[in-house]
Design a protein around this motif. Structure first.
Motif: not given
Length: 316
Positions: A284-306
């Protein structure tokens, strides 16, 4: 040349049967080596062959000399040499069998002397087997048997070596110094926390050490001090032991997704060593890391309301 001329004439005149002894004699003479004396040069026995002595010694000696003449390698010396080779071979075989018995006995003694994980974990072994999803302690990952057969002063270093080898095998560059406190949690099987909000309890992604370079080097130095103190089999003072076993910076909240990825790699290596690479939690951690690498560039652009919660996004 005589054989070729005579055989041709004999065949032409139809005298094959009558001249067969002559042709056979010529064939035999052709097989003699030029440098060898003829067989007739072998001296006959002192008495006629057809009148042997009672024990046949003269006849046997005569036949042996003829045989030795045709087969120079056949001699009584060669027979003695062959017997010596056979004797040496038998001696070697006996020695090899003796060594094999001793080696098997040594392996059996070592196998009997080796400790099993239950001697390390005691009554908690059942909990570990349930977590690892195995039916026998011999099916646990090899690190547990190695821990059971090691001195207490080497337990932390064994965990450190196994985790570093896992990181290297999976091409992870993240350093993971295993603190004395983290090693204590692992060996005591304090892997879960009864208080969900307390990240300092149990094994979780936020309690596997700091990611800061200075903190990592400081933890390595503290580990070296701990190994030196515990190497004396308990001769260190209580103050020194408390100093090196007090958690320093194990709790880490990732502020970037890169830091989160490094923590995921640490958890993957930790569970791979403790539960096995094919365990569902490890995979599960291995699969989560693979997903995290694929989406890391997009996740860096996430901005919370606060905006004040910006650094909480990776942890969440």
């Amino acid at each position: 040349q005589a054989y070729e001329i005579l055989s041709m004439l004999v065949t032409q005149n139809g005298h094959d049967v009558a001249c067969e002894p002559l042709l056979d004699w010529l064939r035999v003479t052709l097989t003699q080596r030029a440098q060898d004396p003829p067989r007739t040069a072998t001296p006959p026995p002192t008495i006629p062959v057809y009148m042997p002595t009672e024990d046949h010694n003269a006849f046997v000696d005569y036949r042996r000399r003829i045989a030795h003449h045709d087969l120079p390698q056949l001699s009584s010396a060669a027979q003695q040499q062959g017997a010596q080779v056979i004797a040496n071979g038998l001696a070697t075989l006996v020695e090899e069998q003796r060594l094999a018995r001793h080696e098997a006995a040594d392996q059996r003694r070592q196998r009997d002397a080796r400790k099993e994980p239950h001697e390390l974990y005691g009554v908690l072994l059942e909990r570990l087997m349930r977590w690892a999803q195995v039916g026998d302690e011999r099916q646990l990952p090899p690190v547990h048997e190695e821990l059971a057969n090691s001195k207490k002063s080497r337990l932390r270093s064994i965990l450190q070596t196994a985790i570093e080898e896992c990181l290297f095998t999976n091409d992870f560059v993240e350093d993971f110094p295993v603190s004395t406190a983290l090693a204590g949690k692992i060996l005591e099987l304090s892997w879960h926390s009864a208080i969900p909000d307390d990240f300092t309890c149990g094994l979780n992604i936020f309690a596997v050490g700091s990611l800061d370079e200075d903190a990592v080097e400081s933890q390595r130095q503290q580990n070296r001090q701990a190994d030196l103190l515990t190497a004396n089999d308990g001769t260190a003072s209580l103050v020194d032991i408390a100093e090196v076993t007090t958690p320093k910076g194990d709790l880490t909240i990732p502020k970037t997704f890169a830091q989160l990825r490094y923590l995921v790699q640490r958890m993957f290596a930790l569970w791979s060593v403790l539960l096995g690479p094919q365990h569902p939690l490890t995979m599960g951690y291995r699969d989560f890391q693979a997903q995290l690498i694929r989406r890391e560039k997009y996740l860096e652009t996430v901005e919370p309301y606060d905006a004040s919660l910006r650094y909480m996004v990776p942890a969440l």
